[in-house]
Design an enzyme around this catalytic site. Structure first.
Site, PDB file in Angstrom:
ATOM      1  N   GLY A  46      63.425  56.864   2.947  1.00  0.00           N
ATOM      2  CA  GLY A  46      62.649  55.792   3.555  1.00  0.00           C
ATOM      3  C   GLY A  46      63.284  54.446   3.282  1.00  0.00           C
ATOM      4  N   GLN A  51      63.827  45.453   2.409  1.00  0.00           N
ATOM      5  CA  GLN A  51      64.938  45.841   1.549  1.00  0.00           C
ATOM      6  C   GLN A  51      66.304  45.432   2.110  1.00  0.00           C
ATOM      7  OE1 GLN A  51      63.224  50.027   1.315  1.00  0.00           O
ATOM      8  NE2 GLN A  51      64.285  49.874  -0.647  1.00  0.00           N
ATOM      9  N   CYS A  91      63.649  54.562  -5.502  1.00  0.00           N
ATOM     10  CA  CYS A  91      63.745  53.528  -4.480  1.00  0.00           C
ATOM     11  C   CYS A  91      65.199  53.077  -4.352  1.00  0.00           C
ATOM     12  CB  CYS A  91      62.863  52.346  -4.896  1.00  0.00           C
ATOM     13  SG  CYS A  91      62.887  50.993  -3.727  1.00  0.00           S
ATOM     14  N   LEU A  92      65.643  52.887  -3.107  1.00  0.00           N
ATOM     15  CA  LEU A  92      67.029  52.445  -2.901  1.00  0.00           C
ATOM     16  C   LEU A  92      67.273  51.054  -3.492  1.00  0.00           C
ATOM     17  CD1 LEU A  92      67.628  53.719   0.745  1.00  0.00           C
ATOM     18  CD2 LEU A  92      68.494  54.704  -1.391  1.00  0.00           C
ATOM     19  N   HIS A 133      54.634  53.882  -0.270  1.00  0.00           N
ATOM     20  CA  HIS A 133      55.737  53.216  -0.991  1.00  0.00           C
ATOM     21  C   HIS A 133      56.418  52.171  -0.083  1.00  0.00           C
ATOM     22  CE1 HIS A 133      59.474  53.391  -3.668  1.00  0.00           C
ATOM     23  NE2 HIS A 133      59.917  52.798  -2.576  1.00  0.00           N
ATOM     24  N   GLU A 134      56.720  52.584   1.152  1.00  0.00           N
ATOM     25  CA  GLU A 134      57.418  51.673   2.079  1.00  0.00           C
ATOM     26  C   GLU A 134      56.502  50.528   2.518  1.00  0.00           C
ATOM     27  OE1 GLU A 134      60.465  52.043   2.079  1.00  0.00           O
ATOM     28  OE2 GLU A 134      60.581  54.129   1.437  1.00  0.00           O
ATOM     29  N   HIS A 137      56.545  47.723   0.115  1.00  0.00           N
ATOM     30  CA  HIS A 137      57.694  46.821   0.269  1.00  0.00           C
ATOM     31  C   HIS A 137      57.363  45.675   1.222  1.00  0.00           C
ATOM     32  CE1 HIS A 137      60.955  48.665  -1.961  1.00  0.00           C
ATOM     33  NE2 HIS A 137      60.775  49.844  -1.387  1.00  0.00           N
TER      34      HIS A 137
HETATM   35 NI    NI Z   1      61.592  51.675  -2.011  1.00  0.00          NI
END
Ligand code: NI
Length: 167
Positions: A46, A51, A91-92, A133-134, A137
């Protein structure tokens, strides 16, 4: 298409609150394609526009094993949530750190699709966790924000060290 640089914790730009998409322009379509490419290349399941330093309510997700089931969420809203689930999240923007976070098990979501249609669906398990989660962000929240201050400062230090070592 292009790979977009991913912001890393504790970059203050990750705290920016995203604005709704008002029109699906060519620019938005390109952003979606670039985000998908960036997510697959990372690899991740995701990615939120926040991000990649674009502050629009756009998310791409693909939780499939085969990586051919792209889900695009524009202006997502959670209409209903129930139950509890603890998933191991990563998370990226917080490379190589994972932790257990409490989320709703089942959610009902309303989105705008890439073609501008409104769609409602239910998600549970991993997909539900990933959407929550997304969506965090998009309001400037990272999963590590749910952890203790001590844990967060350890993570920030570790990431700083990793970045120095890979220079
Ligand atoms: Ni993330």
């Amino acid at each position: 298409m292009a790979l977009l640089p991913i912001l890393e914790y504790p970059d203050p730009r990750l705290k920016t609150v995203a604005q709704p998409v008002t029109e699906i322009t060519e620019k938005v379509s390109r952003l979606i394609r670039d985000m998908a490419e960036t997510m697959y290349a990372a690899p991740g399941i995701g990615l939120a526009a926040t991000q990649v330093d674009v502050h629009l309510r756009v998310i791409v997700i693909d939780i499939s094993e085969t990586k051919n089931d792209l889900l695009v969420l524009i202006n997502p809203e959670i209409l209903a949530a129930s139950g509890e689930i603890y998933g191991e999240e990563g998370c990226l923007s917080v490379p190589s750190y994972y932790d257990q976070i409490k989320r709703a098990e089942k959610i009902t979501v309303r989105i705008l699709t890439e073609t501008g249609e409104t769609r409602e669906f239910e998600a549970e398990g991993l997909l539900s966790v990933c959407i929550q989660h997304e969506m965090d962000h998009l309001r400037g929240i990272l999963f590590v924000d749910y952890l203790s201050k001590l844990k967060r400062s350890r993570i920030a230090k570790k990431l700083k060290k990793q970045r120095q070592m890979t220079m």
